[in-house]
Design a protein around this motif. Structure first.
Motif, PDB file in Angstrom:
ATOM      1  N   GLN A 105       7.117  -2.294  -1.084  1.00 33.79           N
ATOM      2  CA  GLN A 105       8.259  -1.425  -1.390  1.00 33.79           C
ATOM      3  C   GLN A 105       7.824   0.037  -1.422  1.00 33.79           C
ATOM      4  N   LEU A 106       6.628   0.302  -1.948  1.00 31.27           N
ATOM      5  CA  LEU A 106       6.095   1.661  -1.923  1.00 31.27           C
ATOM      6  C   LEU A 106       5.907   2.135  -0.489  1.00 31.27           C
ATOM      7  N   ALA A 107       5.385   1.285   0.365  1.00 32.78           N
ATOM      8  CA  ALA A 107       5.178   1.663   1.767  1.00 32.78           C
ATOM      9  C   ALA A 107       6.485   2.103   2.412  1.00 32.78           C
ATOM     10  N   ALA A 108       7.543   1.337   2.170  1.00 36.35           N
ATOM     11  CA  ALA A 108       8.846   1.680   2.747  1.00 36.35           C
ATOM     12  C   ALA A 108       9.363   2.994   2.175  1.00 36.35           C
ATOM     13  N   PHE A 109       9.133   3.223   0.894  1.00 39.79           N
ATOM     14  CA  PHE A 109       9.634   4.449   0.275  1.00 39.79           C
ATOM     15  C   PHE A 109       8.868   5.672   0.775  1.00 39.79           C
ATOM     16  N   VAL A 110       7.561   5.566   0.921  1.00 40.03           N
ATOM     17  CA  VAL A 110       6.786   6.690   1.455  1.00 40.03           C
ATOM     18  C   VAL A 110       7.272   7.035   2.858  1.00 40.03           C
ATOM     19  N   ASP A 111       7.525   6.023   3.670  1.00 38.81           N
ATOM     20  CA  ASP A 111       8.055   6.275   5.018  1.00 38.81           C
ATOM     21  C   ASP A 111       9.381   7.033   4.940  1.00 38.81           C
ATOM     22  N   LYS A 112      10.235   6.646   4.007  1.00 38.70           N
ATOM     23  CA  LYS A 112      11.530   7.317   3.831  1.00 38.70           C
ATOM     24  C   LYS A 112      11.345   8.782   3.451  1.00 38.70           C
ATOM     25  N   VAL A 113      10.425   9.052   2.536  1.00 37.29           N
ATOM     26  CA  VAL A 113      10.180  10.420   2.082  1.00 37.29           C
ATOM     27  C   VAL A 113       9.581  11.265   3.202  1.00 37.29           C
ATOM     28  N   LEU A 114       8.633  10.717   3.932  1.00 38.70           N
ATOM     29  CA  LEU A 114       8.022  11.462   5.027  1.00 38.70           C
ATOM     30  C   LEU A 114       9.050  11.779   6.114  1.00 38.70           C
TER      31      LEU A 114
END
Length: 291
Positions: A117-126
């Motif tokens: 879930q963190l991986a997906a969120f970092v992608d969203k922020v980037l």
């Protein structure tokens, strides 16, 4: 079965999750709210989770905040998020590790799933900010869980620095609570079934053995750990420290001997810790941390 065993089984079932909950619950009151409401509340409260924010030349990377066990994306960061946003950072937080029927508490699911879930969120922020990399700051489980993302899910290519505040890097005895498990038949299974995110953080767990095998760090990421001698949750407190070529382990009381913060306070209200987080995010312009 002996009578005392018949008494202790239900007692263990009732007390172990409650003890873990008491240990990990933040000082700020938790309010029941849908997961989608947390980012909006955070943005309204202190200027974070603003997806129109564009990183500046002074602070070129967005900061992703990762809450602890039994916490959420707002309550854990009511001090640190506006502190960093006020210094010009684009700051974001999210909820992870939710279990069905538990709307306001996160970090309860398996830690490897939470790392996804963190991986997906970092992608969203980037994607929103246009930045090539982010910095990650986490409290308790939130300081340890990102290491799985860095090591196994490709996060090292997308993260510049990881700052862990009282992180459960090498597990915890929960101030001796873990040592009681063998005396309560079924208690370990209960923790794994009811709150796998807690069980994964117990010292010697299969998850932590897998995470720490082959070394604590991965190349290319700057690591900072900020611990307190008075931590009563991630015990012993030195188990939080990392070993590696680009690691800075800090004890809060070495910076301010009179600081009384324990596990919850260091990640939620302590401004000495917040200042040290800012130093870790921008070491070229670090200012010595004092009381």
């Amino acid at each position: 079965m002996l009578p005392w065993k018949r008494l202790f089984r239900p007692l263990a079932a009732a007390l172990l999750p409650a003890a873990a909950l008491a240990a990990f619950t933040p000082l700020a009151p938790l309010t029941a709210q849908p997961a989608a409401a947390a980012p909006a509340a955070g943005a309204a409260a202190g200027g974070w989770n603003d997806y129109s924010c564009k990183p500046s030349a002074a602070h070129p990377r967005p900061v992703v905040l990762v809450h602890g066990t039994f916490a959420n994306s707002v309550d854990n960061w009511l001090v640190l998020a506006p502190y960093l946003a006020g210094r010009g950072y684009c700051v974001y937080s999210f909820d992870y590790g939710r279990l069905p029927g538990v709307p306001a508490l996160g970090g309860l699911g398996p830690v490897d799933g939470s790392a996804g879930q963190l991986a997906a969120f970092v992608d969203k922020v980037l994607a929103a900010t246009g930045a090539a990399k982010a910095d990650v700051v986490g409290h308790s489980q939130g300081g340890m869980m990102p290491r799985y993302y860095l090591k196994f899910l490709g996060g090292a290519q997308k993260v510049n620095a990881l700052v862990g505040i009282a992180p459960s890097n090498h597990g915890t005895t929960l101030s001796g609570l873990a040592a009681l498990l063998p005396y309560f038949p079924g208690a370990g299974d209960l923790l794994n079934t009811a709150t796998p995110g807690v069980a994964d953080q117990m010292a010697g767990s299969d998850f932590l053995n897998r995470l720490n095998a082959g070394g604590d760090t991965v190349p290319g990421v700057h690591y900072t750990v900020i611990a307190t001698r008075y931590d009563e949750v991630v015990t012993p407190y030195r188990s939080q420290f990392l070993t590696g070529p680009d690691v800075h382990n800090v004890v809060l009381q070495d910076l301010c001997a009179a600081d009384p913060s324990e596990h919850v306070a260091i990640g939620t209200v302590d401004l000495v810790a917040a200042h040290e987080v800012a130093n870790a995010l921008d070491p070229a312009h670090a200012v010595p941390t004092t009381c």
